[in-house]
Design an enzyme around this catalytic site. Structure first.
Site, PDB file in Angstrom:
ATOM      1  CD  GLU A  15      37.711  45.521  25.834  1.00 29.74           C
ATOM      2  OE1 GLU A  15      38.416  44.743  25.411  1.00 29.74           O
ATOM      3  OE2 GLU A  15      36.408  45.752  25.504  1.00 29.74           O
ATOM      4  CG  HIS A  52      38.045  43.766  36.646  1.00 34.31           C
ATOM      5  ND1 HIS A  52      36.990  43.296  36.811  1.00 34.31           N
ATOM      6  CD2 HIS A  52      37.903  45.287  36.486  1.00 34.31           C
ATOM      7  CE1 HIS A  52      36.113  44.302  36.865  1.00 34.31           C
ATOM      8  NE2 HIS A  52      36.630  45.360  36.415  1.00 34.31           N
ATOM      9  CG  ASP A  79      47.506  37.042  41.249  1.00 32.03           C
ATOM     10  OD1 ASP A  79      46.763  37.533  40.500  1.00 32.03           O
ATOM     11  OD2 ASP A  79      47.102  36.350  42.181  1.00 32.03           O
TER      12      ASP A  79
END
Ligand SMILES: *[C@@H]1O[C@H](CO)[C@@H](O)[C@H](O)[C@H]1NC(C)=O
Ligand SMILES: *[C@@H]1O[C@H](CO)[C@@H](O)[C@H](O)[C@H]1NC(C)=O
Length: 373
Positions: free
Chosen positions: A66, A73, A91
């Site tokens: 994960e 993502h 970021d």
């Protein structure tokens, strides 16, 4: 004359080695446990210890999977066409503006990784973007055969969320996926390289009432199996050239517990990417070197690398590969290959015996609810 020249070269060589020795001088980190080339990296040695001991158990299991997914993502929230208002890449925005970014349908199931990692912002003086990319690099080091990822430190905290819709979905048409990656700065072949991550990936959301559905038969090792298994024939037809498709396509290993993403399937068969996809199948070194390069690029998406400090030495040395070349899982074989690249298909062994269920736990047991934590 010849002697004078080599004496001069020797002097030069000594001068160079004393310069590099000075540059290589290590500083002691607070706490006395670690040393670092740059003291700004000290915090990442401590963070690696914490991640390994209390988040990943030094294993390539669910929490590590994960965390690697989260690194993608966060970073993909970047758009050349949309500018910085649309997102500023790797970021930390997915963590800092979680409530907004989780509305993106492509971010389904990502909340668990954020919940697992975000408390570390209270105890380690790092930005959210650094935490996410570093955690991804530490996570994948636990997967036997993975490359040691580069890690540059110093991403500022995001000031706003990434726009909704930037995260690609498995049901997206392949041309839409290529266009999204191009807009984020990645070629179709770099996308194939990033998809090596699906060798250690499972879905909790795409199949109803099932958690941790693996994308290949060896979800705990960073091997090339996924590139082979995506090409095995189920009873499907090729995905449509336009429009959305179902998120998954039938798979000959479904009975063993595996699922196949429509997007992986479409990319594996696209004329632009089919040959690199096929080449990955029996080339672990190619896969790991292209994955490492693509992850290095992904992890600094939207960042000014001139302002970052190389702290790669804080990333643990990965576990060695299991050394088993790709093979047809028991019950499958070369006759099930659905080939799109015109080059010869690699000759591979077929695992003997009856088809076996893919373990849900890293210790080999088959029920995710009983996995040792
Ligand atoms: C980034 O934001 C988090 C959460 O608000 C905070 O804990 C952390 O100190 C910030 N880090 C930097 C480097 O600004
Ligand atoms: C073929 O796929 C359908 C669903 O797409 C499934 O219901 C059916 O059982 C499959 N048949 C075989 C022989 O795998």
């Amino acid at each position: 004359m010849a002697f004078k020249l080599s004496a001069a070269l020797l002097t030069l060589a000594l001068a160079i080695s004393s310069v590099s020795a000075a540059m290589m001088k290590r500083v002691a980190c607070p706490g006395g446990k670690h040393t670092a080339l740059n003291k700004a990296c000290c915090v990442f040695f401590d963070l690696a210890d914490e991640l390994q001991a209390n988040k990943f158990d030094s294993e390539c299991a669910e929490d590590a999977h994960e965390a690697l997914r989260l690194s993608f993502h966060d970073a993909i929230g970047f758009s050349h066409s949309g500018g910085s208002a649309a997102g500023t890449g790797a970021d930390g925005s997915i963590m800092l503006f979680e409530a907004t970014e989780l509305l993106d349908p492509g971010n389904g199931g990502i909340g668990g990784a954020i919940d697992n990692l975000s408390p570390l912002l209270q105890t380690f003086d790092v930005s959210a973007g650094d935490l996410i990319q570093f955690a991804g690099a530490v996570a994948v080091s636990n997967c036997p055969g993975a490359p040691r990822l580069e890690f540059l430190a110093g991403r500022p905290n995001a000031t706003h969320a990434a726009a909704n819709g930037l995260v690609p979905k498995p049901e997206d048409n392949v041309n839409k996926i290529f266009a999204r990656f191009a807009d984020a700065g990645f070629t179709p072949n770099e996308l194939v390289a990033l998809l090596a991550s699906h060798t250690v990936a499972r879905s909790d959301t795409l199949i109803e009432n099932r958690d941790a559905v693996p994308f290949d038969s060896t979800p705990f090792t960073f091997d090339t199996q996924v590139f082979l298994e995506v090409l095995l024939k189920g009873n499907e037809t090729l995905p449509p050239a336009t429009g959305e498709a179902p998120a998954q396509v039938p798979n000959p290993l479904a009975a063993q517990g595996e699922m196949r993403l429509q997007s992986d399937f479409a990319i594996a068969h696209n004329p632009e990417t089919a040959c690199l996809w096929q080449e990955m199948i029996n080339n672990q070194n190619l896969m790991t070197s292209l994955f490492k390069a693509a992850m290095a690029k992904l992890s600094v998406t939207g960042q000014n690398v001139q302002k970052l400090i190389d702290c790669s030495e804080a990333v643990p040395i990965p576990k060695p590969a299991v050394g088993k070349p790709a093979s047809f899982p028991a019950g499958t074989g070369p006759k099930l290959v659905q080939q799109s690249c015109p080059l010869p298909f690699p000759v591979l062994k077929t695992d003997p015996g009856a088809p076996t269920t893919i373990p849900e736990c890293i210790d080999g047991s088959t029920n995710i609810d009983d996995c040792p934590s």
